[in-house]
Every structure is written in structure tokens, then in C-alpha cells.
Scaffold this motif. Structure first.
Motif, mmCIF file in Angstrom:
data_model
loop_
_atom_site.group_PDB
_atom_site.id
_atom_site.type_symbol
_atom_site.label_atom_id
_atom_site.label_comp_id
_atom_site.label_asym_id
_atom_site.label_seq_id
_atom_site.Cartn_x
_atom_site.Cartn_y
_atom_site.Cartn_z
ATOM 1 N N GLU A 109 -50.603 -53.726 37.945
ATOM 2 C CA GLU A 109 -51.072 -54.160 36.531
ATOM 3 C C GLU A 109 -49.678 -55.310 36.355
ATOM 4 O OE1 GLU A 109 -53.612 -54.038 34.473
ATOM 5 O OE2 GLU A 109 -54.361 -52.644 35.469
ATOM 6 N N LEU A 110 -50.008 -56.195 35.484
ATOM 7 C CA LEU A 110 -48.821 -57.163 35.084
ATOM 8 C C LEU A 110 -48.137 -56.395 33.931
ATOM 9 C CD1 LEU A 110 -50.234 -60.639 35.493
ATOM 10 C CD2 LEU A 110 -48.489 -59.798 36.757
ATOM 11 N N LEU A 123 -52.263 -58.454 45.298
ATOM 12 C CA LEU A 123 -51.627 -57.358 45.911
ATOM 13 C C LEU A 123 -52.226 -56.058 45.911
ATOM 14 C CD1 LEU A 123 -48.843 -56.303 46.848
ATOM 15 C CD2 LEU A 123 -47.971 -56.025 44.482
ATOM 16 N N LYS A 124 -53.203 -55.917 44.779
ATOM 17 C CA LYS A 124 -54.004 -54.737 44.756
ATOM 18 C C LYS A 124 -55.141 -54.466 45.717
ATOM 19 C CE LYS A 124 -57.380 -52.998 41.280
ATOM 20 N NZ LYS A 124 -58.153 -53.028 39.973
ATOM 21 N N GLY A 148 -49.003 -46.202 41.028
ATOM 22 C CA GLY A 148 -49.405 -47.602 40.829
ATOM 23 C C GLY A 148 -48.159 -48.648 40.731
ATOM 24 N N VAL A 149 -48.420 -49.766 40.627
ATOM 25 C CA VAL A 149 -47.440 -50.828 40.676
ATOM 26 C C VAL A 149 -47.662 -51.748 39.551
ATOM 27 C CG1 VAL A 149 -46.596 -52.958 42.027
ATOM 28 C CG2 VAL A 149 -47.847 -51.056 43.311
ATOM 29 N N LEU A 196 -44.983 -59.853 51.520
ATOM 30 C CA LEU A 196 -43.541 -59.485 51.180
ATOM 31 C C LEU A 196 -43.664 -58.484 50.240
ATOM 32 C CD1 LEU A 196 -40.400 -59.673 50.808
ATOM 33 C CD2 LEU A 196 -40.967 -61.519 49.259
ATOM 34 N N MET A 197 -44.251 -58.663 49.086
ATOM 35 C CA MET A 197 -44.386 -57.792 47.925
ATOM 36 C C MET A 197 -45.153 -56.322 48.467
ATOM 37 S SD MET A 197 -46.183 -60.040 44.866
ATOM 38 C CE MET A 197 -45.704 -61.533 44.368
ATOM 39 N N ALA A 198 -46.186 -56.529 49.424
ATOM 40 C CA ALA A 198 -46.627 -55.400 49.791
ATOM 41 C C ALA A 198 -45.905 -54.588 50.716
ATOM 42 C CB ALA A 198 -47.899 -55.689 50.885
#
Length: 324
Positions: A97-98, A88-89, A8-9, A311-313
Motif C-alpha cells: 500500500e501507499l 512491487l505487489k 505487508g509493505v 531494487l525495491m523488491a
């Protein structure tokens, strides 16, 4: 993307007050300014000063500033962060999650939520493109404190920085091009980065080198010479010397150097927040125009733009491939 390894992220940012009230701001600033990564003064000197002078004076003033930028859904930093996590999910098809270094949702809350979803490894993405001990390292410290409260600690992988990532540079450049397409090119593009005390850099923090590299790559991407682009540091606090040149002092000088039209952006901020929407967009605009500037255009942060999510992905996907 298959999540066979139950990864997970955790998206991490600095944090924000829960409400735009003096009480909530005081609670948030107290946690933030107690961190030795942020203020490394001797505690017996700093704590009485913080609680006896700084917080009582600053909290009401800062709360009023927050009220000026507060959105219907809450603090801008939180609103955009939630949107980033959701997008992003969807992009990665893994739990996201944050977790905020200070305030809510906490790092502990974010990690626990991932574990409850069956996550065994957490990829931590601090949304600070340029590494600094005051930000990225503070995230690692916070994770350590969170793990102390957990019975089962997941494996984790921290993405330390992405100041020179091609997709980050392209996203910044495209945001500038979009602004130019909408309003036309200004004479000068100023990249304003959040400052840190100069002493921290003298002691080895690589933050200024990362900021310089980002600016250099952005200039190359936009084909701007040194007469068209520059960099400064904002948001200094206290009396000691911080990284220079200072944003406010530079804005006072530029009109006298015949720079009458200006674009300004904040590459170190991943989302718009008080420091960009109030300090940079409004306060700095007044400084520049009072000094003789004619046109001041603030270019928003990347926020939850398609390019930023891409970018995040990419950053996370690289770590996902390594973990499989």
C-alpha cells in the motif's frame, strides 16, 4: 513468495496536493511546512509568517506550476507511486500500500489498509535513497502519530536508506547509459540533490555524506572522472544558507568553464515530481542556456522502471527473510 508471517509493505513518499488548485496546494503546503522536521523555527514566529505571508503568496504560484506538469491520472508523484506499488505487489506477492507523509493517502490510511488485509508486520520503505531527518525521520514521526489512532498496532520495520545499494547505483547508471544511447554523451553529468539547510547537517544530519557517496559510486560505475561528473543541491527556500554548491549557481558557471553540453539527473528523487519536471527540467534548463550552455538533457527519475522495482523488491525481500 510465501507470506507466512502475514507481512505487508508500506511504500512512503513525501506527498502531493490532491488537485492542481491554490486551495489544494495551500492545504498540502500547510501540513508539510508545519512539520518541525522540515522547518524548525519557533512556532510563534513561524506560524504567523506561514499563514499570513508565505501560503497566500506561494499557493497560487505553486498551483500554476503543478498545472504545467499534471498528468491525465493526476499528480506525477502520485501516478508513478501508484504504478510502483502495483508492480512491487506483483513482484513480491505480498500486500503493498501507499502512504504519504503529507496529504493523501495518509500513513494511517496505508497502515490500516494493510491491517485490514490481515497484515501483522509492516515493512516500511521510505522512497528516500539518502537518509535525512527532514524526510526519513519525518516518516517515523508520522507513523508514531498514526499508531496513536489505532487499537491494534502492527509490528513494523523501517528501511532507513539505500544510498549505496548496488542495485540502486546500477539502476541510476543504466538510466544514464540509456540516455547516452538515445542522445549521445554530454560533456558533463550533474547530479542534483534536494537541499536542506546547512545548519541541519552541522547538527548531525548524514544526508550530505549519503549524497556524496551515491555520486562517488555512480561515477565509479560509469567510469567518469571528476572532470565529467559533479553534484549540487537544489530547491532551497528562505534566506539561511543551505547545502552547497547550489544547482542554479553552478549552472550559471559551467558554460564559462567550457561545459557546453550537459546531462542532469536527480538521484535523491524516486519519482518525477514538480521539483524535477518543472524546476530541474525547465527552469534549470533556461538558467544553463541563458549562461551560454548549448545542450541540456534531463535524465528522468527511476520511477516505475523494471530496475527500480527490482531494487525495491530486493530491499523488502531482505527484511522478509529476517522476519521469517
Amino acid at each position: 513468495m510465501e507470506n507466512q508471517s502475514k507481512t505487508g509493505v508500506l511504500l512512503v513518499n513525501l506527498g502531493t496536493p490532491d488537485e492542481a488548485t491554490p486551495k489544494a496546494v495551500k492545504r498540502f503546503l500547510s501540513q508539510f511546512l508545519h512539520d518541525k522536521r522540515v522547518v524548525d523555527m519557533t512556532r510563534w514566529l513561524w506560524c504567523p509568517l506561514l499563514h499570513g505571508v508565505i501560503l497566500p503568496i506561494r499557493a497560487p504560484k505553486v498551483a500554476k506550476l503543478y498545472q504545467g506538469v499534471w498528468m491525465n491520472e493526476g499528480s506525477p508523484l502520485m501516478v508513478f507511486s501508484r504504478r510502483q506499488a502495483s508492480k512491487l505487489k506483483q513482484s513480491l506477492n505480498v500486500p503493498v500500500e501507499l502512504g504519504m507523509t503529507y496529504g493523501n493517502p495518509s500513513l494511517l490510511t496505508g497502515v490500516q489498509s494493510l491491517v485490514e488485509q490481515g497484515v501483522e508486520k509492516v515493512i516500511v520503505l521510505p522512497l528516500y535513497p539518502q537518509y535525512s531527518a527532514t524526510t526519513t525521520a519525518a516518516v517515523v514521526d508520522g507513523l508514531g502519530k498514526a499508531f496513536k489512532k489505532m487499537t491494534v498496532v502492527p509490528a513494523f520495520d523501517v528501511i532507513g536508506d539505500y544510498h549505496d545499494h548496488p542495485l540502486y547505483i546500477k539502476a541510476l547508471a543504466d538510466s544514464v547509459r540509456d540516455a547516452w544511447h538515445e542522445r549521445g554523451e554530454s560533456q558533463y553529468l550533474l547530479c542534483s540533490y534536494h537541499g536542506i539547510p546547512k545548519r541541519y547537517a552541522d547538527n548531525g544530519d548524514v544526508y550530505p555524506q549519503h549524497c556524496e557517496k551515491t555520486t562517488e559510486l555512480l561515477a565509479k560505475e560509469l567510469e567518469l572522472g571528476p572532470d565529467r561528473i559533479g553534484m549540487t543541491y537544489q530547491s532551497r527556500f528562505g534566506r539561511e544558507e543551505w547545502l552547497q554548491p547550489y544547482t542554479d549557481k553552478t549552472l550559471e558557471k559551467l558554460p564559462n568553464q567550457d561545459v557546453k553540453t550537459l546531462d542532469i539527473m536527480a538521484p535523491a528523487f524516486s519519482v518525477d515530481c514538480l521539483e524535477t519536471l518543472e524546476e530541474l527540467s525547465e527552469e534549470c534548463c533556461d538558467i544553463y542556456k541563458d549562461a551560454g550552455g548549448e545542450s541540456f538533457n534531463y535524465i528522468p527519475c527511476l520511477n516505475d522502471s523494471e530496475a527500480h522495482i527490482k531494487l525495491m523488491a530486493s530491499l523488502v525481500s531482505a527484511r522478509l527473510l529476517i522476519s521469517e
